[in-house]
Motif scaffolding. Structure first.
Motif, PDB file in Angstrom:
ATOM      1  N   THR A 195     -29.638 -11.923  23.987  1.00 59.90           N
ATOM      2  CA  THR A 195     -30.756 -10.981  23.825  1.00 59.90           C
ATOM      3  C   THR A 195     -31.611 -10.803  25.078  1.00 59.90           C
ATOM      4  OG1 THR A 195     -32.089 -12.790  22.878  1.00 59.90           O
ATOM      5  CG2 THR A 195     -31.007 -11.310  21.311  1.00 59.90           C
ATOM      6  N   MET A 239     -29.029  -7.809  17.788  1.00 59.40           N
ATOM      7  CA  MET A 239     -28.114  -7.262  18.799  1.00 59.40           C
ATOM      8  C   MET A 239     -27.802  -5.784  18.536  1.00 59.40           C
ATOM      9  SD  MET A 239     -25.308 -10.219  19.728  1.00 59.40           S
ATOM     10  CE  MET A 239     -24.742 -10.569  18.066  1.00 59.40           C
ATOM     11  N   ASN A 245     -27.384  -1.700  23.194  1.00 57.73           N
ATOM     12  CA  ASN A 245     -26.074  -2.014  22.598  1.00 57.73           C
ATOM     13  C   ASN A 245     -25.582  -0.903  21.661  1.00 57.73           C
ATOM     14  OD1 ASN A 245     -26.027  -4.538  23.860  1.00 57.73           O
ATOM     15  ND2 ASN A 245     -27.155  -5.506  22.194  1.00 57.73           N
TER      16      ASN A 245
END
Length: 337
Positions: A195, A239, A245
């Motif tokens: 992260t 995530m 992402n």
């Protein structure tokens, strides 16, 4: 007369140099040593490490002085003091280990002329990360090494090295070690790796998608350990919901197998797992380009999913959660075969 010959107070540079000399002494072969001398040297070493900590963190009487911290840091990274300290930590007593861990942690953040010189040193000595990671397998040292490792991965170059090293796969086992404290520490490091540095994480997940999520699903999300499942589904949400992402998230929510796992997590008896699972499940429903096999699962299980979501309540009022839930139910209700 005695007062005239008081020893000059030691500078931070002196303390680092004397510490380095003592570390070199303990790093050498232990054969044919004088045990009394060794005991005296060890007492001196522990005292020095405490002094280094006191300079970096300050004490009850004074705050740290930035000039002294900069001198200490510069001298510390001039030679291999960090390597020697990490190698010798197992030989120290518990208090000195704690002090040494805090010294190493603090040095990662100490600027010298606005530059983090710890990062430059580690870039040339990445093998030290291998020592720290494997430290999770040593019950006595794991928490010390874990704390140091987390501070080192503040540097993006170090995080990239660890993410792309063969050791990354070991974290799936470390997180499930029987010792709760060590498992929790490994989980904290794992989360930090996945992260902290957004662009590096996105690159890692894209390049390692297949094996990483295969292991993540089977070893963590489907673990028999409740705490492992709870931590894993929360981290998965962190995530996938991170904007950097987005490409990985689109790929994840296009998988029939991933949807099956999330639907099982939604039916868990634990409210906290259900809530975290919902935050990932809603991404499957919100995907405007659902593959045909995802649509067919939603359609085949439509009435069950809608009933489950309708009965899904959380303890405190949360308008955002209710709005998300209503939108997910609307999306699924509107789906046709």
């Amino acid at each position: 007369m005695k007062g005239l010959f008081k020893a000059k107070p030691r500078t931070p540079i002196d303390i680092v140099r004397q510490t380095r000399d003592l570390l070199v002494y303990f790093d050498r072969s232990t054969e044919s040593r004088d045990s009394k001398r060794e005991e005296k040297q060890m007492t001196e070493l522990c005292k020095n490490i405490r002094e280094l900590k006191s300079i970096l963190y300050g004490n009850s009487e004074s705050e740290p002085v930035s000039e002294a911290c900069a001198q200490l840091t510069q001298e510390f990274f001039k030679e291999n003091t960090l390597r020697l300290l990490i190698k010798c930590i197992p030989k120290l007593n518990l208090e000195a280990r704690k002090d040494a861990t805090q010294v190493v942690a603090n040095l990662q953040r100490q600027p010298v002329q606005s530059k983090l010189i710890a990062s430059d040193y580690l870039e040339k000595n990445m093998d030290l990360m291998d020592v720290l990671i494997v430290g999770y397998e040593n019950t006595e040292m794991a928490l010390h090494y874990g704390a140091m490792l987390r501070e080192c991965i503040r540097h993006q170059i170090v995080a990239r090295y660890v993410l792309n090293s063969p050791h990354m796969k070991k974290f799936f086992d470390y997180i499930q070690l029987p010792n709760f404290d060590i498992a929790a520490d490994a989980a904290a490091t794992f989360k930090e790796l996945l992260t902290r540095h957004k662009s590096t994480v996105a690159e890692f997940l894209s390049n390692n998608y297949e094996w990483f999520f295969a292991d993540y699903n089977s070893k963590l999300l489907e673990s028999s350990n409740y705490i492992t499942r709870r931590l894993a589904v929360k981290l998965l949400g962190d995530m996938l919901l991170d904007r950097s992402n987005s490409a990985v998230m689109t790929r994840y929510v296009s998988s029939r197998e991933n949807l099956r796992i999330l639907m099982n997590l939604l039916r868990e008896s634990s409210k906290s797992i259900q809530i975290e699972a919902f935050h990932v499940f809603k991404l499957f429903a919100a995907n405007q380009h659902k593959p045909a096999d995802i649509i067919s699962i939603f359609v085949a299980n439509k009435s069950k999913i809608l009933r489950l979501l309708d009965e899904f309540k959380i303890d405190k009022e949360d308008e955002q959660f209710e709005a998300d839930k209503a939108q997910v139910m609307e999306e699924i209700a509107a789906l046709e075969p």
